[in-house]
Design a protein around this motif. Structure first.
Motif, PDB file in Angstrom:
ATOM      1  N   SER A   1     -21.129  -7.397 -17.623  1.00  8.71           N
ATOM      2  CA  SER A   1     -20.638  -7.878 -18.715  1.00  8.71           C
ATOM      3  C   SER A   1     -20.147  -7.474 -19.784  1.00  8.71           C
ATOM      4  N   GLY A   2     -19.560  -8.667 -21.026  1.00  5.49           N
ATOM      5  CA  GLY A   2     -19.027  -7.711 -22.397  1.00  5.49           C
ATOM      6  C   GLY A   2     -19.186  -9.313 -22.832  1.00  5.49           C
ATOM      7  N   THR A   3     -18.089  -9.628 -23.676  1.00 12.46           N
ATOM      8  CA  THR A   3     -17.939 -10.499 -24.692  1.00 12.46           C
ATOM      9  C   THR A   3     -18.623 -11.504 -23.899  1.00 12.46           C
ATOM     10  N   GLN A   4     -19.351 -12.504 -24.445  1.00 12.46           N
ATOM     11  CA  GLN A   4     -19.666 -14.073 -23.904  1.00 12.46           C
ATOM     12  C   GLN A   4     -19.055 -15.457 -24.952  1.00 12.46           C
ATOM     13  N   LYS A   5     -18.666 -16.185 -24.833  1.00 13.69           N
ATOM     14  CA  LYS A   5     -18.487 -17.593 -25.183  1.00 13.69           C
ATOM     15  C   LYS A   5     -19.079 -18.680 -25.353  1.00 13.69           C
ATOM     16  N   VAL A   6     -18.911 -19.098 -26.325  1.00 12.60           N
ATOM     17  CA  VAL A   6     -19.143 -21.181 -25.294  1.00 12.60           C
ATOM     18  C   VAL A   6     -18.096 -21.719 -25.881  1.00 12.60           C
ATOM     19  N   VAL A   7     -17.635 -22.649 -24.966  1.00 17.23           N
ATOM     20  CA  VAL A   7     -16.416 -23.364 -24.781  1.00 17.23           C
ATOM     21  C   VAL A   7     -16.280 -24.066 -25.540  1.00 17.23           C
ATOM     22  N   VAL A   8     -15.471 -25.027 -26.641  1.00 17.30           N
ATOM     23  CA  VAL A   8     -16.045 -26.246 -27.302  1.00 17.30           C
ATOM     24  C   VAL A   8     -14.720 -26.772 -27.321  1.00 17.30           C
ATOM     25  N   GLY A   9     -14.048 -27.885 -26.043  1.00 14.61           N
ATOM     26  CA  GLY A   9     -12.552 -28.109 -26.316  1.00 14.61           C
ATOM     27  C   GLY A   9     -11.667 -26.913 -26.183  1.00 14.61           C
ATOM     28  N   LYS A  10     -11.373 -26.957 -27.368  1.00 12.75           N
ATOM     29  CA  LYS A  10      -9.905 -25.937 -27.304  1.00 12.75           C
ATOM     30  C   LYS A  10     -10.794 -24.767 -28.474  1.00 12.75           C
ATOM     31  N   LYS A  11     -12.053 -24.680 -28.203  1.00 10.60           N
ATOM     32  CA  LYS A  11     -12.926 -23.218 -29.364  1.00 10.60           C
ATOM     33  C   LYS A  11     -13.329 -22.983 -28.163  1.00 10.60           C
ATOM     34  N   GLU A  12     -13.229 -21.572 -28.975  1.00 14.22           N
ATOM     35  CA  GLU A  12     -14.587 -20.395 -27.886  1.00 14.22           C
ATOM     36  C   GLU A  12     -15.011 -19.794 -29.002  1.00 14.22           C
TER      37      GLU A  12
END
Length: 203
Positions: free
Chosen positions: A142-153
């Motif tokens: 794995s590399g970068t990880q994100k939480v997706v909130v609507g159109k925001k990461e």
């Protein structure tokens, strides 16, 4: 060519022939498999709220066990954005419940990685890096990880990331695919680990 063969290029030919077949995934054809996880281990009780939330999204889950039957279904299709997208549907049949670990993957050829959206409602995202071992196994980290909130990461800080390691191979003696997955956090330790074997099936 699928997203995996495109990403790996000439390295794809270094995979075991059975893995090349498994990851070829022609458009609108599904690879089905049945198998058994010799062991599934989750992590600290502190993670229980995360497991409960994730299980509602068909992502992580709180159960551990041994010799757990499971199924896999992989299908490549063109999504609404016109990209080739591979769906992953994994079902684990515990004695008291059925849990799922689903995802959808697309290719970022510029960054040379796979974009992995986890769960049926993609609130969690991870970059995945693919490579081939000298034994012809497929290795994923794995590399970068994100939480997706609507159109925001929102990028997850390194301290809180789940470091993913996947090794998929083929055992010619037993004539089975093998899978080992580890998700680990440097702060709280193991998040999930499982290892098992499976064979292609027909639906």
């Amino acid at each position: 060519m699928t997203i995996y063969s495109t990403l790996l290029g000439k390295k794809f030919e270094q995979l075991h022939p059975k893995l090349q077949y498994r990851y070829a995934l022609p458009l609108d054809q599904t690879f089905y498999a049945d198998g058994k996880m010799q062991q599934i281990q989750t992590g600290s009780k502190l993670l229980f709220p995360l497991y409960l939330l994730a299980s509602k999204l068909n992502f992580l889950f709180p159960e551990s066990g041994e010799n757990i039957p499971f199924t896999i279904a992989n299908r490549c299709r063109i999504n609404q954005e016109g990209e080739a997208e591979v769906s992953w549907e994994r079902s684990f049949f515990f004695p008291e419940s059925v849990r799922k670990f689903n995802a959808k993957m697309t290719l970022d050829l510029e960054k040379r990685l796979v974009k992995d959206f986890l769960g049926d409602v993609p609130l969690f995202y991870s970059d995945l890096l693919f490579d081939v071992t000298k034994e012809g196994f497929l290795m994923i980290t794995s590399g970068t990880q994100k939480v997706v909130v609507g159109k925001k990461e929102l990028t997850i800080p390194k301290l809180f990331k789940g470091r993913v390691f996947v090794l998929e191979g083929y055992d010619e003696v037993k004539d089975v695919y093998t899978i080992h997955v580890s998700i680990y956090n440097s702060l709280i330790g193991r998040i999930m680990r499982y290892a098992g074997e499976f064979t292609e099936s027909v639906r």
